[in-house]
Design an enzyme around this catalytic site. Sequence first.
Site, short mmCIF file in Angstrom:
data_model
loop_
_atom_site.label_atom_id
_atom_site.label_comp_id
_atom_site.label_asym_id
_atom_site.label_seq_id
_atom_site.Cartn_x
_atom_site.Cartn_y
_atom_site.Cartn_z
CG HIS A 88 33.01 35.48 46.41
ND1 HIS A 88 34.06 35.28 46.96
CD2 HIS A 88 33.09 36.26 45.15
CE1 HIS A 88 35.13 35.80 46.35
NE2 HIS A 88 34.50 36.63 45.28
NE ARG A 111 31.67 47.25 49.18
CZ ARG A 111 31.69 46.31 48.72
NH1 ARG A 111 32.60 46.31 47.67
NH2 ARG A 111 30.68 45.42 48.66
CB THR A 164 34.83 33.24 44.18
OG1 THR A 164 35.88 33.90 43.61
CG2 THR A 164 35.38 32.23 45.22
CE1 TYR A 200 36.06 46.92 45.23
CE2 TYR A 200 38.10 47.77 46.47
CZ TYR A 200 36.76 47.41 46.30
OH TYR A 200 36.21 47.70 47.59
CD GLU A 242 35.79 33.01 39.11
OE1 GLU A 242 35.01 32.94 37.88
OE2 GLU A 242 36.44 33.70 39.40
CD GLN A 287 40.20 41.77 44.15
OE1 GLN A 287 40.76 40.61 44.53
NE2 GLN A 287 38.92 41.53 43.91
CA CA Z 1 36.95 35.80 39.56
#
Ligand code: CA
Length: 425
Positions: free
Chosen positions: A142, A151, A358, A253, A210, A249
């Site tokens: 993940h 990125r 995750t 972030y 999760e 996000q």
């Molecule tokens: Ca999470």
Amino acid sequence: MKIEANNPNRKSWLEVDKNSDFPIQNIPFGVFLTRDDIITIGTRIGDYAIDLGTLHQLGYFKDIPLTDDIFLQDTLNDFIADGRITWRLVRNRIAEIFDKNNNNLKNNTKHRDRIIFTMDEIEMQLPVAIGDYTDFYASKEHATNVGSIFRDPENALLPNWLHIPIGYHGRSSSIIPSGRSVRRPKGQMKPAHLDTPIFGPSKLIDFELEMAFITTDVNKLGKTISIDEAKDYIFGLVLFNDWSARDIQGWEYVPLGPFLGKSFASTISPWIVTLDALKPFKTESPKQEPKPLPYLRQKGKKSYDIHLQAFIKPENGEETLVSNSNFKYMYWTMTQQLTHHTSNGCNVRAGDMMGSGTISGPTKESYGSMLELTWRGQNPIQLKDGSERKFINDNDTVILKGFCENEKIRIGFGECSGKLLAALE
Ligand code: CA
């Protein structure tokens, strides 16, 4: 102390379907409202919910050191704080009471009527008052996928990742039990084609497949625990959908990590399956290279073979399986996470919750989020009704399931389900 409750040969006098997640060997803990609107702590065998408050009042737990009101509460926090010996004594006793060969409660109709409910007579609640919630980022697949998408595929894994169980402090107030709906959040985001950010409903709502573990009181402020002790402080596990707004996000972030893109809701399955019940399913975790620092080094089987599935169910439609993963893919184990969490002296308390992050496996079918499954929307998923999904649509229900299975028993978690509602006007 022997965990008699795990005896795989035991049968219950309560009927249990062979595919049930809740055979007599499971004995999870939860909190529910009864048909008389009374809140109680309970367990589940097959499709029956068992009122532990009444069971205790009627004397079935005598000789076990429990306060009179331990099960007559709206959270499991005090019971969890009692520690592992008490959890074991109680699970062992419940196994005994519902054993096929024990006629005590079985033949007492008056008691049975007060203690046993069918699942449609009760309403599951949040099982614990969650003090603090921490979310880790423990699946290498993940972290690599997300690093590639957000990125740079060449440097997807940041240099610290193989040395530290990376985590952040999440928001516990918005953790809700399975069955409650989730409102699509609004937020600030910056679409790639714009120079300045906008505010509005998120367009990229995702699930995260999760699990989360719940702790008892671990350490006093300023004290630490060793990696060998860590397992003694873990009460049990639930399924955990850490709903995420990828557009919010992606913009917010850097540099401090996730914030409002995550805190609008997280859904958990309502029955906490104890670490004791999962013992027969212990398995190896991925080999760690480079070797972790000594305080995180551990030997033996430290993970659990738990099959995990995610489904999407459109409004009035059939559910489609979109991910097949496994808890054992987690690179950093729960004991490493908990040891690391306390390594600076931060105190962890009864009822705290730690998300795994995750859990994505090595194959495309085993990715644990839409972000990865559709590679940020480039490869949409087709559902059974022919419609396509890049992310989660309004009125879709996301359902997580999890179970362990061997030749003798199946121990499962039931469902972690939540429906996404349209954003408020
Ligand atoms: Ca999470």
